[in-house]
Design an enzyme around this catalytic site. Structure first.
Site, short mmCIF file in Angstrom:
data_model
loop_
_atom_site.label_atom_id
_atom_site.label_comp_id
_atom_site.label_asym_id
_atom_site.label_seq_id
_atom_site.Cartn_x
_atom_site.Cartn_y
_atom_site.Cartn_z
N ASP A 100 48.98 48.79 20.31
CA ASP A 100 48.66 50.13 19.82
C ASP A 100 49.71 50.64 18.82
OD1 ASP A 100 48.10 49.34 22.47
OD2 ASP A 100 47.32 51.30 22.99
N ASP B 220 53.58 57.26 20.45
CA ASP B 220 52.34 57.79 19.89
C ASP B 220 52.55 59.03 19.03
OD1 ASP B 220 50.51 55.86 20.58
OD2 ASP B 220 50.29 56.63 22.61
#
Ligand code: GLY
Length: 382
Positions: free
Chosen positions: A162, A100
């Site tokens: 994601d 991330d």
């Protein structure tokens, strides 16, 4: 495209400015009260991330909101606030245990660089892109989602939808420093996602498991969805947005087609107010929770797709659908006329982890990103 009748043209000029003004005012109010990064609301107030986590995976969304507030208003004090909060992400630069970094540094730094032209914002993002590229497993041709590079085989072999949102940092860096390696890694990961996450019915699995040492595919799986065979709505929305990024960066028509396929799955499965249930396969539908963040990500993703679409009729269709979703979010899911700290209500962080009905900072970020894409299409986002 199926179900085009669900989408009727709505003129956003009636509420677009109101929604932006409301979002900026609430962001300013949050800025005055937050001491750490906001993540989700409970009882109307932000739950803030542990300051030692330096933004966890959501810090970039808060900084991104501040950059967008600057873009909307031209108020330079907001750039100072955005820089101040972005600096709190800097300890994450050398981090080797999470994909991330893309969310954090694209929205925290690249967006600020694109809006202000300040070269100083570039360096941290370039460094992080090189760290992110080290997560690439050349045997399986994927970017490892979680854990250190010597973590358990389960972690080393896991991919999630994601990650499609973290590829754009690599595309950006590859272009900045003219290094084709970054583009190759990001494209290879996207092709792996296409091959193993995307099913024949155009749904996606949230996760996939691979043997990290041979690269062999093992199975589809989930972390935040209902099951390994279900379609988690936020993951599907991440895919719509992320594949459009991949098409912009590479021109590979497979990526454009993937974004189309994901929408083709989603659209007929939306309820009449266009806000998805948390998982498209929940047997509790229509008596289950929605995820407003999946809706705002989808709206921003549709506008992102419209901006790269070759076929002008499709570009209009994607924009039309995004406007309809935003109209519903603004009228039915926004916190206007309430004291809630988030912009949107009724987000599902993770139903399997019993975290439902929150405001979510990423839901808020993509809501404002989508509003800004409509209001200032010349703005560079992505
Ligand atoms: N990237 C984590 C989530 O979408 O909840």
């Amino acid at each position: 495209m199926k179900n085009q009748t669900l989408s009727t043209l709505i003129n956003p000029s009636h509420w677009l400015n109101d929604a932006i003004e409301f979002s900026i005012a609430k962001t300013r109010d949050n800025l005055a009260h937050l001491s750490s990064f906001p993540e989700r609301t409970e009882n109307g107030q932000w739950i803030q991330t542990d300051p030692n986590l330096n933004g966890w995976w959501v810090g970039g969304h808060w900084v991104g909101l501040l950059w967008l507030a600057y873009a909307a208003t031209g108020d330079v004090s907001l750039t100072l606030a955005a820089r101040d909060w972005a600096n709190r992400l800097l300890p994450r630069r050398p981090e080797l245990d999470d994909h991330d970094l893309g969310f954090l540094f694209e929205l925290g730094f690249v967006l600020g660089y694109q809006l202000t032209g300040d070269e100083a914002l570039k360096q941290p993002a370039l460094l992080v892109a090189s760290i992110l590229s080290q997560r690439f497993n050349p045997r399986g041709k994927f970017i490892q989602a979680w854990g250190l590079l010597d973590a358990s085989p389960e972690l080393r072999g896991r991919t999630i939808m994601d990650t499609m949102m973290n590829l754009d940092l690599l595309f950006w860096a590859g272009k900045e420093i003219n290094d084709p390696r970054y583009v190759e890694i990001a494209s290879a990961h996207a092709h792996t996602t296409l091959k193993y996450h995307l099913r024949p019915d155009n749904s996606t699995s949230h996760a996939c498991d691979f043997n990290p040492d041979t690269g062999a595919f093992i199975k589809q799986d989930t972390h935040q969805g209902m099951s390994a065979t279900s379609c988690w709505s936020r993951g599907q929305a991440w895919g719509v947005y992320g594949f459009a990024d991949c098409y912009r960066a590479t021109g590979d028509p497979e990526f454009l087609n993937a974004s189309h396929r994901l929408i083709e799955y989603i659209w007929p499965r939306l309820p009449t107010d266009l806000i998805p249930f948390w998982d498209f396969d929940s047997p509790l539908i229509p008596n289950d929770v929605r995820d407003s963040s999946a809706a705002s990500i989808l709206a921003a993703g549709l506008l992102n797709l419209a901006s790269v679409e070759n076929d002008p009729k499709l570009a209009v269709l994607w924009r039309d659908r995004a406007v309809n979703i935003l109209d519903s979010l603004w009228k039915n899911y926004s916190s206007r006329d309430t004291k809630e700290a988030s912009l949107l209500l009724h987000g599902t962080r993770s139903k399997p982890h019993n975290m439902m009905d929150h405001g979510l900072i990423y839901g808020d970020y993509y809501f404002v990103e989508a509003l800004m894409r409509l209001s200032k299409p010349e703005l560079t986002i992505s």
